[in-house]
Design an enzyme around this catalytic site. Structure first.
Site, PDB file in Angstrom:
ATOM      1  N   CYS A   1      10.736   1.624  -0.239  1.00  0.00           N
ATOM      2  CA  CYS A   1      10.647   0.247   0.250  1.00  0.00           C
ATOM      3  C   CYS A   1      11.853  -0.175   1.088  1.00  0.00           C
ATOM      4  O   CYS A   1      11.704  -0.785   2.136  1.00  0.00           O
ATOM      5  CB  CYS A   1      10.523  -0.733  -0.903  1.00  0.00           C
ATOM      6  SG  CYS A   1       9.718  -0.074  -2.353  1.00  0.00           S
TER       7      CYS A   1
ATOM      8  N   HIS B   1       3.365  -3.686  -0.985  1.00  0.00           N
ATOM      9  CA  HIS B   1       3.555  -2.248  -1.215  1.00  0.00           C
ATOM     10  C   HIS B   1       2.177  -1.705  -1.530  1.00  0.00           C
ATOM     11  O   HIS B   1       1.422  -2.332  -2.259  1.00  0.00           O
ATOM     12  CB  HIS B   1       4.385  -1.944  -2.468  1.00  0.00           C
ATOM     13  CG  HIS B   1       5.665  -2.671  -2.592  1.00  0.00           C
ATOM     14  ND1 HIS B   1       6.878  -2.071  -2.419  1.00  0.00           N
ATOM     15  CD2 HIS B   1       5.933  -3.954  -2.918  1.00  0.00           C
ATOM     16  CE1 HIS B   1       7.843  -2.937  -2.634  1.00  0.00           C
ATOM     17  NE2 HIS B   1       7.296  -4.088  -2.944  1.00  0.00           N
TER      18      HIS B   1
ATOM     19  N   HIS C   1       4.248  -0.045   3.576  1.00  0.00           N
ATOM     20  CA  HIS C   1       4.610  -1.446   3.361  1.00  0.00           C
ATOM     21  C   HIS C   1       4.083  -2.262   4.504  1.00  0.00           C
ATOM     22  O   HIS C   1       4.215  -1.874   5.673  1.00  0.00           O
ATOM     23  CB  HIS C   1       6.126  -1.582   3.228  1.00  0.00           C
ATOM     24  CG  HIS C   1       6.636  -0.885   2.009  1.00  0.00           C
ATOM     25  ND1 HIS C   1       7.068   0.414   2.041  1.00  0.00           N
ATOM     26  CD2 HIS C   1       6.712  -1.289   0.712  1.00  0.00           C
ATOM     27  CE1 HIS C   1       7.407   0.785   0.810  1.00  0.00           C
ATOM     28  NE2 HIS C   1       7.200  -0.223  -0.019  1.00  0.00           N
TER      29      HIS C   1
ATOM     30  N   ASP D   1       3.077   6.343   0.830  1.00  0.00           N
ATOM     31  CA  ASP D   1       3.555   4.978   0.710  1.00  0.00           C
ATOM     32  C   ASP D   1       3.310   4.202   1.994  1.00  0.00           C
ATOM     33  O   ASP D   1       3.254   4.793   3.070  1.00  0.00           O
ATOM     34  CB  ASP D   1       5.064   5.041   0.435  1.00  0.00           C
ATOM     35  CG  ASP D   1       5.542   3.875  -0.387  1.00  0.00           C
ATOM     36  OD1 ASP D   1       4.736   2.977  -0.681  1.00  0.00           O
ATOM     37  OD2 ASP D   1       6.733   3.860  -0.734  1.00  0.00           O
TER      38      ASP D   1
ATOM     39  N   ARG E   1      12.740  10.269  -9.537  1.00  0.00           N
ATOM     40  CA  ARG E   1      12.957   9.348 -10.651  1.00  0.00           C
ATOM     41  C   ARG E   1      13.187  10.159 -11.909  1.00  0.00           C
ATOM     42  O   ARG E   1      12.545  11.192 -12.112  1.00  0.00           O
ATOM     43  CB  ARG E   1      11.740   8.437 -10.850  1.00  0.00           C
ATOM     44  CG  ARG E   1      11.525   7.521  -9.681  1.00  0.00           C
ATOM     45  CD  ARG E   1      10.328   6.623  -9.908  1.00  0.00           C
ATOM     46  NE  ARG E   1       9.921   6.022  -8.639  1.00  0.00           N
ATOM     47  CZ  ARG E   1       8.775   5.383  -8.445  1.00  0.00           C
ATOM     48  NH1 ARG E   1       7.929   5.253  -9.446  1.00  0.00           N
ATOM     49  NH2 ARG E   1       8.491   4.885  -7.274  1.00  0.00           N
TER      50      ARG E   1
ATOM     51  N   GLN F   1       5.315  10.184  -2.345  1.00  0.00           N
ATOM     52  CA  GLN F   1       4.354   9.081  -2.380  1.00  0.00           C
ATOM     53  C   GLN F   1       3.681   8.943  -1.025  1.00  0.00           C
ATOM     54  O   GLN F   1       4.333   9.118   0.001  1.00  0.00           O
ATOM     55  CB  GLN F   1       5.091   7.769  -2.659  1.00  0.00           C
ATOM     56  CG  GLN F   1       5.612   7.619  -4.061  1.00  0.00           C
ATOM     57  CD  GLN F   1       6.274   6.264  -4.222  1.00  0.00           C
ATOM     58  OE1 GLN F   1       7.173   5.921  -3.469  1.00  0.00           O
ATOM     59  NE2 GLN F   1       5.836   5.500  -5.200  1.00  0.00           N
TER      60      GLN F   1
ATOM     61  N   LYS G   1      -0.977  -7.607  -8.545  1.00  0.00           N
ATOM     62  CA  LYS G   1      -1.387  -6.336  -7.941  1.00  0.00           C
ATOM     63  C   LYS G   1      -2.828  -6.010  -8.253  1.00  0.00           C
ATOM     64  O   LYS G   1      -3.415  -6.541  -9.188  1.00  0.00           O
ATOM     65  CB  LYS G   1      -0.493  -5.200  -8.430  1.00  0.00           C
ATOM     66  CG  LYS G   1      -0.564  -4.979  -9.930  1.00  0.00           C
ATOM     67  CD  LYS G   1       0.157  -3.703 -10.349  1.00  0.00           C
ATOM     68  CE  LYS G   1       0.091  -3.531 -11.845  1.00  0.00           C
ATOM     69  NZ  LYS G   1       0.340  -2.197 -12.308  1.00  0.00           N
TER      70      LYS G   1
END
Ligand SMILES: [Zn+2]
Ligand SMILES: [Zn+2]
Length: 570
Positions: free
Chosen positions: A271, A443, A322, A320, A300, A318, A402
């Site tokens: 992000c 996200h 945004h 991902d 992580r 990911q 979400k």
């Protein structure tokens, strides 16, 4: 069929019976806890030696005797002091007693075994019907790696032998499809204790599948107005302090490293990189929405005890993105993500999902009004796309509501509004009124991560990937050495068309080569002998064992190409 509560009580009672059986074998056993779980139960023991699978039938036999004796479960209430005397030799029970706030505690006894327990239980051991012990695992006391490692024995229990047999059959099928097993057999990936747990190494065949997924993903995102970006793998710790990650997610972050007197951490999320890119210039309301997408690799920390094949790892990529938009664009943007998500789900052959809208938890960032409006917007987008959903009250993350699309065995797409990062980094646009406004930030991930998605894909297809994803799509099997030249010619022709093809030129029987191709789950086998060489034809076999008609090679090639493009089979 007994109702669920009765089954749960029976399963928990089976855990007590198992504990009694273990006590009869190991009088010095120390007992942890023994709850009912989905389909069964477990109990944690500290024993003088490690259990092996050979111990399970012995324990089962003892359990069978206790059940046949139909011993009553009796309940008594005692003071904590009395309980401590009873469990004087049971350190784990003593610890639990100390944590009970009430003056008195309840105990349950059947036969020789007495346990600290809230209950309820069946009235006697004879009510425990069909059960089986399945496995032994290590489990830290209270899940804490600084506490002793106990031995956990898992079992299942059902109210009829038929229900048990059906369940065991399902487990068998799941084990056959287990991505860790198939990943090894099909040579797709590996993890190495030597390199570190939870870190995935993609082998050539696994990498083919990943590249195809990534290419498809990128093309589809570009078509839908996303911009692909790349962001660094490490960033200054201060950035993660500003974002709140250091405060809220420190347990999942790797320790900082020092570079020229500055602390950096390896990124747990993409992000902030996207925010950095957004903030390099001032944006007018006319430029929005801006959609940044990245196949971003993040790290992580997960405890080694919870790591699981590809589905729970320490490093993952990911898919991902945004979205930075105005709040009046949020509904369109969320609807667009839902449309993309459903398209991808469908393309990869998944169905049977459930959709959840998670709303405001007790602790939250942003204003009450913003939450209500955004939640309402998400719900409107779902309705507009004709997607039925359930509300998960209070299950949103602290920074925004979400939408989750969930499958059995796959945590699918998520779409998440963020009220936390835009104010922390002052992520704004210049509105029609000439003033600065905070953006609406979304996200979203469609596949979750390449690792987790491959795990689901392997298990979904049992390793028999659809034609367009199969690492090897065609294998050509010459009947004898004299057919090898023809086989090579077909191979070259298919290769030049971009087909992933090989020749099995070993001096083995045709049957053995077919068997090998089936084990490798290769969609098509072309068997070529005298007849095929003479007429430029091929005999096509499928990995299921089915045979197609003898056909001209040219026809096969054309149909195959068309099927790959349509992401279908022949
Ligand atoms: Zn109990
Ligand atoms: Zn994000």
């Amino acid at each position: 069929m007994a109702d669920k509560d009765n089954l749960e009580i029976m399963r928990h009672s089976a855990a007590h019976v198992m504990a009694e059986a273990v006590l009869s074998i190991f009088p010095e056993a120390k007992f942890g806890i023994g709850p009912a779980i989905q389909d069964g139960f477990y109990y944690d023991f500290e024993l003088p030696r490690p259990l092996t699978p050979d111990d399970l039938p012995v324990i089962e036999a003892k359990m069978g005797k206790i059940i046949a004796a139909n011993l009553p479960f009796t309940r008594q209430e005692v003071t904590k002091k009395k309980a401590k005397a009873i469990f004087a030799a049971q350190p784990y029970k003593l610890e639990l007693i100390d944590e009970i706030p009430d003056e008195k505690v309840s105990l349950y006894q059947q036969g020789e075994f007495i346990d600290l327990c809230r209950g309820p239980h069946v009235s006697s051991t004879g009510e425990i019907k069909a059960f089986k012990l399945l496995s032994i695992a290590g489990a830290y006391w209270r899940g804490d790696e600084h506490r002793p490692m106990l031995q956990r024995v898992y079992g299942v229990a059902f109210d009829t032998e038929e229900a048990l047999a059906e369940h065991l059959k399902k487990l068998d099928e799941a084990a056959r499809r287990d991505h860790r097993k198939l990943g090894k057999e099909l040579d797709l990936f590996s993890l190495h204790e030597e390199a570190g747990p939870g870190l995935v190494h993609w082998h050539p065949k696994g990498a083919v599948i990943r590249r195809l997924i990534e290419d498809f993903w990128k093309d589809e995102h570009i078509k839908r107005g996303y911009n692909l970006v790349y962001t660094p793998h490490i960033a200054k710790l201060d950035l993660w302090k500003t974002s709140g990650h250091w405060e809220f997610y420190r347990d999942y972050l790797y320790s900082p490293m020092e570079v020229e007197g500055q602390e950096y951490i390896i990124k747990p999320m993409n992000c902030l990189g996207h925010i950095m890119i957004y903030k390099t210039s001032q944006h007018s309301y006319r430029e929005l929405p801006l959609r940044y997408a990245e196949l971003g690799t993040v790290y992580r920390y997960e405890r080694s005890g919870v790591l699981h094949g590809l589905s729970r790892v320490r490093g993952f990529t990911q898919d991902d993105a945004h979205i930075f938009c105005r709040f009046d664009q949020l509904e369109d943007e969320v609807a667009g993500v839902l449309d993309l998500a459903l398209f991808m789900i469908d393309t990869f052959g998944f169905s049977d999902y459930q959709v959840f809208l998670s709303t405001r938890p007790e602790k939250y960032a942003g204003t009450l009004q913003a939450w209500e409006e955004a939640t309402e917007t998400l719900s409107r987008a779902l309705v507009r796309q004709g997607i039925p959903y359930s509300v998960d009250p209070g299950e949103g993350v602290f920074y925004g509501p979400k939408i989750d699309i969930k499958f059995e065995g796959w945590q699918g797409p998520t779409i998440q509004v963020d009220f936390n990062l835009p104010p922390r980094f002052n992520v704004t646009y210049i509105g029609e009124d000439g003033k600065e406004h905070l953006v609406a930030m979304v996200h979203r991930t469609v596949l979750g991560s390449m690792e987790r998605f491959l795990a689901s894909l392997i298990e979904h297809y049992g390793g028999a990937f659809p034609l367009w994803l199969a690492p090897v799509q065609v294998v050509i099997i010459p009947v004898a050495d004299r057919h090898l030249e023809y086989a090579r010619k077909l191979e070259a022709e298919l290769k030049s068309e971009g087909v992933r093809v090989g020749v099995d030129g070993r001096s083995e029987t045709v049957n053995l080569k077919i068997r090998q191709a089936q084990l490798d789950k290769i969609p098509y086998m072309l068997v070529v002998g005298d007849k095929e060489v003479a007429a430029s034809t091929v005999s096509v076999r499928l990995r299921s064992g089915e045979k197609l008609d003898l056909q001209p090679f040219g026809d096969f090639k054309q149909d195959l190409k068309a099927a790959i493009i349509r992401r279908a089979s022949l």
